[in-house]
Design an enzyme around this catalytic site. Structure first.
Site, PDB file in Angstrom:
ATOM      1  CG  ASP A  57      -0.352  -0.050   2.515  1.00  0.00           C
ATOM      2  OD1 ASP A  57       0.891  -0.150   2.585  1.00  0.00           O
ATOM      3  OD2 ASP A  57      -1.090   0.007   3.521  1.00  0.00           O
ATOM      4  CB  SER A  58       4.581   1.728  -0.051  1.00  0.00           C
ATOM      5  OG  SER A  58       4.813   0.575  -0.841  1.00  0.00           O
ATOM      6  CG  ASP A  96       0.513  -4.112   2.055  1.00  0.00           C
ATOM      7  OD1 ASP A  96       0.584  -4.969   2.948  1.00  0.00           O
ATOM      8  OD2 ASP A  96       1.265  -3.118   2.007  1.00  0.00           O
ATOM      9  CE  LYS A 125       3.262  -6.059   3.865  1.00  0.00           C
ATOM     10  NZ  LYS A 125       2.759  -4.916   4.667  1.00  0.00           N
ATOM     11  CD  GLU A 127       0.498  -1.705   7.780  1.00  0.00           C
ATOM     12  OE1 GLU A 127       0.162  -0.921   8.686  1.00  0.00           O
ATOM     13  OE2 GLU A 127       0.991  -1.323   6.702  1.00  0.00           O
ATOM     14  CD  GLU A 195       7.864  -0.367   7.615  1.00  0.00           C
ATOM     15  OE1 GLU A 195       6.946  -1.117   7.215  1.00  0.00           O
ATOM     16  OE2 GLU A 195       8.010   0.807   7.217  1.00  0.00           O
TER      17      GLU A 195
END
Ligand code: KIV
Length: 282
Positions: A57-58, A96, A125, A127, A195
């Site tokens: 999602d970056s 993501d 993925k 978070e 991270e």
């Protein structure tokens, strides 16, 4: 690294079983992972021996110009994910899950299955290791969707965390990260992104788990590394994060090439009579 035949084609797409076996030791290797958001870059990566592609999602930051990843929606992830899948059919592809799409159990399960199925990815993925996230992970792994976890600096929670900073620097933070990593492994994730985690803590977590850890700003004592491809290739005008040493400066290269191209443009010859102008327009 993956194995390639003489035509530079991957012999076999990576699986979650390969990743777990690598961790076990016999054929131990560092896992290489990069983000990717578009068709042509995906085509390029498909021809390399990169192990994993993440449609992160970056993309909100580096492709769409948002301030943070919180603005990214499921439809956007689906569009970019499908483009990357078309370009890199041979790669292990992870999607993501964007902010707000797994805030509740039912919504999370439904959206993970939707994105996984629509993009034909190999995994998703999520978070964090919040209780409802652990429940979603257990349910979707039971339904056949491999999940990668992500702890430490989790950008979707940047406001709740109070900014971007390194995690694991004090004892409370270290203990929390260890608890989260163990809970994620128990819930069924096949790997975890660490991270911006203090390197000794990342190493400790890595040695504790039987699943691979993939670090970003977490030192070298992890099972693999992931970076945002736009940082690695310096695609934009901003300085990449401290932990990323770019291998190229494509921003300067492209700017220079375009500037040179513009300089080569010349005006077309001026028409000599009104008749010619009329003729052209008729
Ligand atoms: O969105 C992303 O690019 C990520 C990586 C930094 C791990 O989550």
């Amino acid at each position: 690294m993956s194995t390639y035949n003489e035509n530079k084609c991957p012999v076999k797409k990576l699986t979650t079983r390969d990743l777990k076996n690598w961790k076990k030791g016999a054929s131990r290797q560092q896992i290489s992972a990069l983000t990717c958001y578009d068709f042509q870059t995906a085509q390029l990566l498909n021809e390399t021996n990169l192990d994993i592609i993440l449609v992160g999602d970056s993309l909100g930051n580096v492709i769409l110009g948002y301030d943070h990843t919180i603005s990214v929606g499921l439809c956007e992830m689906e569009i970019f994910g499908k483009a990357v899948r078309r370009g890199a059919p041979d790669k292990f592809l992870i999607m993501d899950m964007p902010f707000g799409t797994y805030a509740t159990f039912n919504q999370g399960v439904e959206n993970c299955l939707r994105l996984f199925q629509a993009t034909r990815a190999e995994a998703v993925k999520l978070e964090g290791a919040f209780p409802h996230v652990l429940e979603i992970i257990s349910r979707i792994t039971d339904s056949g969707v491999p999940v990668m976890g992500h702890i430490g600096l989790i950008p979707q929670s940047v406001h709740a965390l109070g900014g971007h900073y390194q995690h694991g620097k004090d004892e409370a933070s270290r203990e929390r990260l260890i608890r989260e990593a163990q809970a994620l492994e128990k819930a069924g994730v096949f790997a975890i992104v660490l991270e911006c985690i203090e390197k000794t803590v990342a190493a400790e977590i890595t040695s504790m788990l039987s699943i691979p850890t993939i670090g970003i700003g977490a030192g070298r004592m992890v099972d693999g590394q992931i970076l945002v491809i736009n940082d690695l290739l310096k695609m934009g005008p901003n300085r990449p994060p401290k932990f990323c040493q770019p291998v190229a400066d494509f921003y300067s290269l492209k700017k220079e090439a375009i500037t040179k191209y513009i300089e080569t443009l010349t005006l077309p010859p001026t028409p000599t009579t009104n008749y010619e102008i009329g003729h052209i327009h008729s």
